[in-house]
Scaffold this motif. Structure first.
Motif, short mmCIF file in Angstrom:
data_model
loop_
_atom_site.label_atom_id
_atom_site.label_comp_id
_atom_site.label_asym_id
_atom_site.label_seq_id
_atom_site.Cartn_x
_atom_site.Cartn_y
_atom_site.Cartn_z
N ILE A 20 0.84 -1.20 0.00
CA ILE A 20 0.00 0.00 0.00
C ILE A 20 0.88 1.25 0.00
O ILE A 20 0.64 2.20 -0.77
N LYS A 21 1.88 1.27 0.83
CA LYS A 21 2.76 2.45 0.92
C LYS A 21 3.42 2.74 -0.42
O LYS A 21 3.52 3.90 -0.84
N ALA A 22 3.89 1.70 -1.10
CA ALA A 22 4.55 1.89 -2.38
C ALA A 22 3.59 2.41 -3.44
O ALA A 22 3.95 3.28 -4.25
N LEU A 23 2.36 1.92 -3.44
CA LEU A 23 1.37 2.36 -4.42
C LEU A 23 0.97 3.81 -4.20
O LEU A 23 0.83 4.58 -5.16
N ILE A 24 0.81 4.19 -2.95
CA ILE A 24 0.43 5.57 -2.64
C ILE A 24 1.58 6.51 -3.00
O ILE A 24 1.36 7.60 -3.55
N GLU A 48 -6.43 -0.44 4.83
CA GLU A 48 -5.04 -0.14 5.22
C GLU A 48 -4.60 1.20 4.62
O GLU A 48 -3.93 2.01 5.28
N ALA A 49 -4.99 1.43 3.37
CA ALA A 49 -4.61 2.68 2.69
C ALA A 49 -5.22 3.89 3.39
O ALA A 49 -4.55 4.92 3.58
N ILE A 50 -6.48 3.79 3.75
CA ILE A 50 -7.16 4.89 4.45
C ILE A 50 -6.46 5.20 5.76
O ILE A 50 -6.19 6.36 6.09
N GLU A 51 -6.15 4.16 6.51
CA GLU A 51 -5.47 4.33 7.80
C GLU A 51 -4.08 4.95 7.62
O GLU A 51 -3.71 5.88 8.36
N TYR A 52 -3.35 4.47 6.63
CA TYR A 52 -1.99 4.97 6.39
C TYR A 52 -2.01 6.45 6.00
O TYR A 52 -1.23 7.26 6.53
N GLU A 56 -0.37 9.52 8.24
CA GLU A 56 0.75 10.28 7.69
C GLU A 56 0.34 11.67 7.21
O GLU A 56 1.21 12.49 6.88
N GLY A 57 -0.96 11.93 7.16
CA GLY A 57 -1.43 13.23 6.70
C GLY A 57 -1.08 13.49 5.24
O GLY A 57 -0.73 14.62 4.87
N LEU A 58 -1.18 12.48 4.41
CA LEU A 58 -0.79 12.61 3.01
C LEU A 58 -1.89 13.27 2.17
O LEU A 58 -3.09 13.06 2.42
N PRO A 59 -1.50 14.07 1.18
CA PRO A 59 -2.47 14.81 0.36
C PRO A 59 -3.09 13.98 -0.75
O PRO A 59 -2.97 14.30 -1.94
N ILE A 60 -3.74 12.90 -0.37
CA ILE A 60 -4.39 12.04 -1.37
C ILE A 60 -5.63 11.43 -0.74
O ILE A 60 -5.63 11.05 0.44
N LEU A 61 -6.69 11.36 -1.52
CA LEU A 61 -7.95 10.79 -1.06
C LEU A 61 -8.02 9.31 -1.44
O LEU A 61 -7.72 8.95 -2.58
#
Length: 216
Positions: A20-24, A48-52, A56-61
């Motif tokens: 998930i981390k790599a894809l995001i 998992e992606a939503i939680e991550y 991390e406060g990442l700028p992606i929905l």
């Protein structure tokens, strides 16, 4: 405005290669601000992606998603956070997703060699949208035919890369007139979308396939 890849597989799918981390990270590198992890028959990758992203406060929905194996072919479901049993007809599956508040789209119709529905009339009345551009296509006519049935039956069109590795993320893009998950689901249903993309290079598809075989 959301620049989204609505069809991505992680290592939660038995044929997905990357985490998930790599894809995001790949999505962000390619300028996307929205992605849906649509693993086979499980929403765990999406959760998992939503939680991550939240941690991390990442700028992606992240739009919750899953690709469900029906007896008629694969069905993409968005906006649900629990699994739907595989193996039902596509019509039954679409109804089950709707009861959970989700939105559905036929995945790569006519690509029978990849479990795309051929007898689309069995479910076209209950699905919300059609994937009219799948970047992993081998036969370009399938995307053309998908677009034709979407127009004929007045169904919104979406696009997705169908990525099974980080390198393929972003090849199929749906531009959505929305700003959050709720408005994205509404816009998909109402056809407030724009589809664009390009085919995943054959060389990349071959490398991905060889990597899958290598990992067993």
């Amino acid at each position: 405005m959301l620049i989204a890849d609505l069809h991505v597989h992680s290592d939660h799918s038995n044929d997905g290669l990357d985490s998930i981390k790599a894809l995001i990270a790949a999505a962000l590198e390619k300028g996307l601000n929205c992605i849906s992890i649509t693993d086979h028959n499980t929403v765990n990758g999406s959760l998992e992606a939503i939680e991550y992203v939240e941690e991390e406060g990442l700028p992606i929905l992240i739009i919750p998603g899953v690709e469900i194996s029906t007896s008629d072919g694969h069905l993409l479901a968005y906006g649900i956070t629990e699994d739907v049993d595989p193996g039902m007809s596509m019509k039954e599956t679409a109804i089950a997703v709707k009861k959970l508040g989700g939105v559905t789209a036929m995945a790569h119709p006519f690509q029978f060699y990849r479990h795309g529905i051929v007898r689309f009339w069995k479910a076209i009345d209950v699905v919300d949208a059609v994937e009219i551009f799948n970047a992993k296509f081998y036969i370009g006519l399938c995307n053309v035919m998908s677009g034709i049935i979407a127009e004929k039956y007045h169904k919104p069109g979406i696009a997705g890369s169908d990525a099974h590795s980080r390198s393929a993320v972003g090849y199929g893009i749906t531009v959505i007139d929305a700003f959050d998950v709720s408005s994205a689901l509404h816009s998909i249903k109402k056809g407030k979308t724009c589809v664009k993309g390009r085919r995943i290079p054959i060389s990349l598809q071959i490398r991905t396939t060889l990597e899958k075989l290598k990992r067993g």
